[in-house]
Design a protein around this motif. Structure first.
Motif, mmCIF file in Angstrom:
data_model
loop_
_atom_site.group_PDB
_atom_site.id
_atom_site.type_symbol
_atom_site.label_atom_id
_atom_site.label_comp_id
_atom_site.label_asym_id
_atom_site.label_seq_id
_atom_site.Cartn_x
_atom_site.Cartn_y
_atom_site.Cartn_z
ATOM 1 N N LEU A 1 17.594 -13.613 -33.656
ATOM 2 C CA LEU A 1 17.684 -13.715 -32.201
ATOM 3 C C LEU A 1 17.651 -12.340 -31.562
ATOM 4 N N LEU A 2 18.394 -11.423 -32.153
ATOM 5 C CA LEU A 2 18.418 -10.086 -31.575
ATOM 6 C C LEU A 2 17.062 -9.419 -31.699
ATOM 7 N N PHE A 3 16.388 -9.708 -32.778
ATOM 8 C CA PHE A 3 15.044 -9.149 -32.913
ATOM 9 C C PHE A 3 14.134 -9.676 -31.814
ATOM 10 N N LEU A 4 14.201 -10.988 -31.591
ATOM 11 C CA LEU A 4 13.393 -11.548 -30.513
ATOM 12 C C LEU A 4 13.798 -10.939 -29.184
ATOM 13 N N HIS A 5 15.080 -10.705 -29.061
ATOM 14 C CA HIS A 5 15.585 -10.103 -27.838
ATOM 15 C C HIS A 5 14.932 -8.740 -27.616
ATOM 16 N N ARG A 6 14.959 -7.929 -28.651
ATOM 17 C CA ARG A 6 14.383 -6.596 -28.496
ATOM 18 C C ARG A 6 12.891 -6.682 -28.228
ATOM 19 N N LEU A 7 12.255 -7.568 -28.951
ATOM 20 C CA LEU A 7 10.817 -7.729 -28.734
ATOM 21 C C LEU A 7 10.534 -8.155 -27.303
ATOM 22 N N ALA A 8 11.358 -9.082 -26.826
ATOM 23 C CA ALA A 8 11.134 -9.576 -25.471
ATOM 24 C C ALA A 8 11.347 -8.471 -24.448
ATOM 25 N N GLU A 9 12.388 -7.670 -24.671
ATOM 26 C CA GLU A 9 12.643 -6.597 -23.716
ATOM 27 C C GLU A 9 11.483 -5.628 -23.687
ATOM 28 N N GLU A 10 11.017 -5.290 -24.858
ATOM 29 C CA GLU A 10 9.914 -4.343 -24.921
ATOM 30 C C GLU A 10 8.670 -4.929 -24.277
ATOM 31 N N ALA A 11 8.407 -6.190 -24.544
ATOM 32 C CA ALA A 11 7.219 -6.817 -23.947
ATOM 33 C C ALA A 11 7.364 -6.885 -22.437
ATOM 34 N N ARG A 12 8.572 -7.147 -21.992
ATOM 35 C CA ARG A 12 8.775 -7.226 -20.550
ATOM 36 C C ARG A 12 8.541 -5.872 -19.908
ATOM 37 N N THR A 13 9.029 -4.830 -20.584
ATOM 38 C CA THR A 13 8.791 -3.491 -20.050
ATOM 39 C C THR A 13 7.304 -3.197 -19.972
ATOM 40 N N ASN A 14 6.607 -3.561 -21.015
ATOM 41 C CA ASN A 14 5.156 -3.316 -20.995
ATOM 42 C C ASN A 14 4.490 -4.053 -19.854
ATOM 43 N N ALA A 15 4.906 -5.287 -19.640
ATOM 44 C CA ALA A 15 4.272 -6.061 -18.576
ATOM 45 C C ALA A 15 4.574 -5.443 -17.218
ATOM 46 N N PHE A 16 5.791 -4.963 -17.074
ATOM 47 C CA PHE A 16 6.128 -4.299 -15.820
ATOM 48 C C PHE A 16 5.251 -3.096 -15.599
ATOM 49 N N GLU A 17 5.086 -2.343 -16.655
ATOM 50 C CA GLU A 17 4.263 -1.146 -16.495
ATOM 51 C C GLU A 17 2.837 -1.502 -16.152
ATOM 52 N N ASN A 18 2.448 -2.682 -16.550
ATOM 53 C CA ASN A 18 1.104 -3.124 -16.193
ATOM 54 C C ASN A 18 1.058 -3.817 -14.847
ATOM 55 N N LYS A 19 2.177 -3.878 -14.239
ATOM 56 C CA LYS A 19 2.320 -4.535 -12.953
ATOM 57 C C LYS A 19 1.875 -5.986 -13.018
ATOM 58 N N SER A 20 1.993 -6.548 -14.187
ATOM 59 C CA SER A 20 1.612 -7.956 -14.299
ATOM 60 C C SER A 20 2.861 -8.804 -14.373
ATOM 61 N N LYS A 21 2.750 -9.992 -13.809
ATOM 62 C CA LYS A 21 3.913 -10.851 -13.801
ATOM 63 C C LYS A 21 3.960 -11.773 -14.997
#
Lengths: 599, 73
Positions: B39-59
């Protein structure tokens, strides 16, 4: 916090407030936090005025608490650095209980420094992200370092890296390249390539192998745990690549526990002699879990160094072997120091009798390696063949006397033909690893090999090996598979997979944004890779502890290494956050729910 | 907040580990910790993916965000 505030404030007379603070904290320890504030206020007369303002402003600026606390901490930390001794006590006890009061204390600072507030706030957001990124990198580095630290010898690292590199090279040539490589493996690759480019004359190789063996031997001698460790560490190093590699082979040859053995044969079919050599070695290295082959790997290294044909494969081999060296009994290593192939091999065989299955593996490896060499080495190979034949004879009595006789005449027939011998080795290897029944089947098959390849001259042996080789694995496969299949050709893979719905739910919850289907598939792949790595890590830790069962401590160690569990973030907190109540109760022996504590 | 899953796939976890490391055994509740780790791994992955999406300004999370996130981890 309070202490910090108070101490930082009056810089004029540092001594007095310190003393009073100290007394105040010591007295206040058993008291309630609120009383503490007041007592501290009483003690520090010069600060009274400031504290009054604290109290008054407390109610006004509740919102700014969080931001200002961290700000304040930072500022206070700087100033307090000189007056550390007392503050440590205060921080731990104060922090939890006095957050509210700290907020109030923050107020005057905020009042004074409102102009600066905005900048730190934004900075913090950026810092957090950078910090997280830095943490990730640190984690990676620390993980890489941990792996480096874990391995018992630097050569071991090199071997693992070399093998992973070799595997990657092989993967690229043979099978479709997976889009995602582990970053660790990539780092290793990049680190390895310069190493590869530097390789190596045979002298250097032999030197390396010697040195590695010397270092590895005493380690191997020391404990059996070390052997597992070396293997598993190597495995953990190679985990991503190794298992991908093996997994890819699995569809080629239907999955069974003997996959690796079959994979070896598949490799022998598909790869060039050069690759075959290294592949075999890697397979053997990969399968070293099942049997210790280090001694003979050293033996093989010697031979390689002497013949000095293929730098890359030889270098890989040497490193492979050095890595597996710790896992082997030491006796073989001494025997392997012989200068020439044939006399050396003979000596080694004679000495290595006691090693049992090790001999076979080394023989197979040596034979396979020989096949990779140019046909110029015929003489040596013949000698080796003879030696190997001898070794076969020597090996048999150790393993199963019944088979000795069956194999002996076959081996004598095989003497003249490299390929058959090699196949024998492979078969023997397989059987050594697998069940004795399989071995008998294999031994039965060797005469077929011998006759089939009887006409082939030595020169074309490597090529003939390939057509000959497919027969063996196919023949071997059938008898292996039929008993398990109950007649139907339909497979029942039923590979255990984590439920997609679970992954979807968890990921969507954590990410808080809609996820595309493709992105979700990637998440699934990542989780598969993750589980592979996780299992090898856990195995490494468990073996390191000399156990065969993964315990809670092992998993906790894993989380610690990953940076999930720290001194500030104990395991139980994580448990309480993420696991449902029933499991919490199982894992944490004391706490049942929220505030209740049931011993 | 949300309806959490009440049962984690303990047997599946055990099967997966058996698949990769057949000789390894698991203690009684160790698989729960493994699940926590997952779960924590997915958590970290999700956070990182979310950051990437933000940087791409994509929702929306796109595959490339996830891939780059996986490379970081």
């Amino acid at each position: 916090m309070l202490k910090r505030v108070i101490q930082t404030q009056p810089q004029v007379s540092p001594l007095k407030p310190q003393i009073s603070n100290h007394e105040g904290t010591e007295e206040a320890h058993p008291e309630l936090p609120s009383k503490r504030v007041s007592s501290m206020g009483e003690l520090q007369l010069p600060d009274l005025a400031a504290e009054d303002t604290f109290v008054t402003v407390f109610h006004l600026n509740k919102k700014r608490k969080k931001v200002s606390i961290s700000e304040f901490e930072r500022a206070a930390d700087k100033r307090l650095f000189q007056n550390q001794a007392q503050s440590t006590l205060d921080n731990t006890t104060l922090f939890r209980s006095l957050r509210m009061s700290v907020g109030s204390l923050m107020a005057p600072d905020t009042v004074e420094k409102r102009g600066l507030l905005r900048r730190p706030r934004n900075r913090k957001a950026i810092d957090m992200e950078a910090f997280e990124g830095g943490v990730e990198q640190n984690m990676l580095k620390s993980n890489a370092q941990n792996y480096l630290v874990d391995s018992q010898s630097a050569s071991g690292i090199r071997t693992t890296m070399m093998t992973s590199d070799a595997e990657i090279v092989l993967n690229n040539t043979e099978l479709f390249v997976q889009p995602q490589l582990n970053e660790r493996s990539q780092n290793k690759l990049s680190a390895l390539e310069p190493q590869l480019s530097h390789s190596k004359t045979p002298a250097q190789r032999s030197k390396i192998s010697d040195a590695a063996q010397d270092t590895a031997r005493p380690e191997g001698l020391v404990s059996g745990v070390g052997t597992d460790e070396g293997r598993t560490q190597r495995h953990s190093e190679n985990s991503g690549l190794d298992q991908e590699h093996i997994d890819r082979m699995a569809p080629v040859s239907p999955g069974t526990p003997a996959n690796q053995q079959e994979d070896q044969q598949d490799y022998s079919q598909q790869s060039n002699p050069v690759e075959q050599v290294s592949v075999h070695e890697e397979e053997v290295a990969g399968s070293a879990e099942h049997s210790a082959s280090a001694g003979y790997s050293e033996h093989l290294e010697k031979e390689l160094a002497e013949e000095a044909e293929l730098q890359i494969t030889a270098a890989q081999d040497s490193r492979d072997k050095t890595d597996t060296a710790p896992s082997a009994g030491g006796g073989l290593a001494e025997g392997s120091v012989g200068p020439h192939v044939s006399p050396g091999a003979e000596h080694e065989t004679a000495k290595g009798v006691g090693a049992g299955s090790l001999d076979r593996h080394s023989d197979a490896l040596s034979s396979s390696e020989k096949s990779g060499m140019n046909p110029l080495e015929e003489d040596d190979e013949q000698d080796v063949l003879e030696d190997q034949a001898i070794m076969l004879d020597l090996d048999d009595p150790e393993e199963e006397p019944a088979e000795d006789e069956s194999e002996h005449p076959e081996s004598q027939e095989v003497k003249n033909f490299e390929s058959e011998v090699r196949q024998c080795r492979l078969d023997l290897e397989e059987t050594a690893m697998g069940s004795s029944q399989q071995r008998r089947e294999v031994s039965m098959k060797t005469p077929a090999f011998v006759r089939a390849a009887a006409h082939n001259p030595l020169l074309s042996a490597p090529r003939d090996e390939k057509p000959a080789a497919p027969k063996s694995p196919v023949q071997l496969l059938k008898p292996k598979e039929v008993p398990g299949r109950s007649g139907t050709s339909q497979r029942k893979p039923r590979e255990p997979q984590i439920a997609r719905s679970l992954i979807k739910e968890v990921f969507s919850y954590f990410v808080k944004m809609p996820v595309t289907r493709e992105a979700f598939k990637i998440v699934e792949k990542c989780s598969e890779k993750y589980f592979k790595q996780l299992s090898s890590d856990l195995e490494a830790y468990t073996n390191h502890a000399g156990r065969k069962t993964v315990e809670m401590a092992d998993v906790e160690m894993l989380m610690r290494r990953q940076g999930l569990v720290t001194d500030k973030m104990p395991l139980n907190v994580l448990i309480e956050r993420h696991l449902p109540l029933e499991y919490r109760r199982l894992l944490i022996p004391v706490a049942v729910s929220g505030n209740k504590v049931i011993p | 907040q949300r309806k959490m899953r009440r049962t984690v796939p303990r047997s599946t976890l055990r099967k997966i580990i058996k698949k990769y490391k057949p000789q390894l055994r698991l203690a009684a509740n160790a698989d729960l910790l493994v699940h926590l780790n997952f779960l924590l791994f997915l958590h970290r992955l999700a956070e990182e993916a979310r950051t990437n999406a933000f940087e791409n300004k994509s929702k929306i999370i796109k595959p490339e965000h996830t891939i780059s996130a996986a490379k970081v981890l």
